[in-house]
Design an enzyme around this catalytic site. Structure first.
Site, PDB file in Angstrom:
ATOM      1  N   CYS A 113       0.806  -1.229   0.000  1.00  0.00           N
ATOM      2  CA  CYS A 113       0.000   0.000   0.000  1.00  0.00           C
ATOM      3  C   CYS A 113       0.836   1.276   0.000  1.00  0.00           C
ATOM      4  O   CYS A 113       0.328   2.346  -0.351  1.00  0.00           O
ATOM      5  CB  CYS A 113      -0.937  -0.002   1.200  1.00  0.00           C
ATOM      6  SG  CYS A 113      -1.939  -1.494   1.324  1.00  0.00           S
ATOM      7  N   HIS A 238      -3.086   6.903   2.002  1.00  0.00           N
ATOM      8  CA  HIS A 238      -3.505   5.612   1.457  1.00  0.00           C
ATOM      9  C   HIS A 238      -4.974   5.392   1.791  1.00  0.00           C
ATOM     10  O   HIS A 238      -5.396   5.552   2.937  1.00  0.00           O
ATOM     11  CB  HIS A 238      -2.642   4.489   2.033  1.00  0.00           C
ATOM     12  CG  HIS A 238      -3.230   3.132   1.796  1.00  0.00           C
ATOM     13  ND1 HIS A 238      -3.645   2.720   0.550  1.00  0.00           N
ATOM     14  CD2 HIS A 238      -3.507   2.100   2.656  1.00  0.00           C
ATOM     15  CE1 HIS A 238      -4.143   1.493   0.650  1.00  0.00           C
ATOM     16  NE2 HIS A 238      -4.076   1.110   1.906  1.00  0.00           N
ATOM     17  N   ASN A 268     -10.249  -0.087  -1.214  1.00  0.00           N
ATOM     18  CA  ASN A 268      -8.800  -0.112  -0.994  1.00  0.00           C
ATOM     19  C   ASN A 268      -8.147  -0.732  -2.228  1.00  0.00           C
ATOM     20  O   ASN A 268      -8.266  -1.931  -2.466  1.00  0.00           O
ATOM     21  CB  ASN A 268      -8.487  -0.939   0.257  1.00  0.00           C
ATOM     22  CG  ASN A 268      -7.004  -0.995   0.584  1.00  0.00           C
ATOM     23  OD1 ASN A 268      -6.157  -0.723  -0.264  1.00  0.00           O
ATOM     24  ND2 ASN A 268      -6.684  -1.365   1.805  1.00  0.00           N
TER      25      ASN A 268
END
Length: 312
Positions: A113, A238, A268
């Site tokens: 990530c 993020h 995500n």
């Protein structure tokens, strides 16, 4: 040249949209359960005929077009991804081939990530050192490939997509010094492992780490750029979970900044999440050219990397 800058950005998402109601037909969940816990309403899911490098190439082509550049103007391709199926050719080489970029240095960066902000720092370093003239930096992930769609704790989180930035030399630094690091002894908290590979995480551990340990690190990234958090025009974290993004942004103290909340629409998307959300803010006119924006990635390996950039 004394620095580098982001000349342009671009993003791409697959056409298929998976709603919370759709997920309720797959696992024991509901729209209320998902939105109250992670703040996600929809996510885009790539089909079996849409590999990671295709997502990446679409986003990269948009960034090149926005910069007014041709493929031959690029001499370095960096792709941040953790969902590549094959080891070789790597994603960067495949993207270069799709776009017709002749003889670039082509490298993949796997920091999950936090991959895009690591790759962006690497491109900045390469350009400032004279090893590259113009770099294409891409974050792309197909999280649907590594998701257990019977696990309601993880399948509600993920989406697929890509974002890209063109980095070039500049008289004045447009990409601030990176602050990066990791907590390797806690790397087990976010995992993509096994055969077949599957995404798993220890949600509470990640939440506590992100909301308590990361705010001072993000503020230090601002300090390295010579700015106070209140000077920021934008914050792109993020896009892990809205319940992490909102308290983290508040604790950073960027009281005047637009905070990216693309996770609500995109889920995500791992390494894609920061460039995807950043590109959308630019496209929507929420940020202006020259605005200082904090990009801050965190997650797998319990790694983090952040830098302040000037908006293209």
């Amino acid at each position: 040249m004394n620095g580098s800058r982001i000349a342009a950005v671009g993003h791409y998402q697959p056409a298929k949209v998976l709603t919370n109601e759709d997920l309720a037909g797959l696992v024991d969940t509901s729209d209320e359960w998902i939105t109250s816990r992670v703040g996600i309403r929809t996510r885009h899911i790539a089909g079996p005929d849409e590999p990671v490098d295709e997502l990446a190439a679409h986003a990269a082509a948009k960034a090149l077009a926005a910069a007014g550049l041709a493929p031959g103007d690029i001499d370095l391709v960096l792709v941040a991804t953790s969902t590549a199926v094959d080891r070789s050719p790597n994603m960067a080489a495949r993207v270069a081939a799709r776009l017709g970029i002749p003889s670039p240095a082509a490298m993949d960066v796997n920091v999950v990530c936090a991959g895009f902000t690591h790759a962006l720092a690497t491109a900045d370093h390469a350009v400032r050192a004279g090893a590259s003239t113009r770099a294409l930096v891409i974050g792309a992930d197909k999280m649907s490939d590594v998701t257990d769609w019977s696990d309601r704790t993880t399948c509600v989180l993920v989406g697929d997509g890509a974002g890209a930035a063109v980095v070039e030399a500049a008289d004045e630094p447009g990409i601030g010094p990176v602050l990066w690091g990791s907590v390797p002894e806690m790397g087990h908290a976010v995992r993509i492992e096994g055969t077949p590979a599957r995404f798993a995480q220890e949600g509470q551990s990640v939440y506590r780490w992100a909301t308590t340990q990361l705010p001072p690190i993000a503020r230090k990234a601002c300090e390295r750029a010579g700015l106070a958090p209140e000077d920021l025009a934008g914050v792109v974290l993020h896009q892990a979970n809205l319940r992490i993004i909102e308290p983290l942004a508040e604790k950073i103290g960027a009281v005047n900044a637009v905070v990216a909340r693309d996770v609500a629409e995109s889920g995500n998307t791992s390494a894609a999440s920061i460039p995807l959300a950043f590109s959308k803010l630019v496209e929507q006119g929420a940020l202006s050219t020259g605005d200082p924006v904090l990009l801050f990635g965190f997650g797998g390996n319990l790694s983090y990397a952040g830098q302040v950039v000037r908006c293209p």
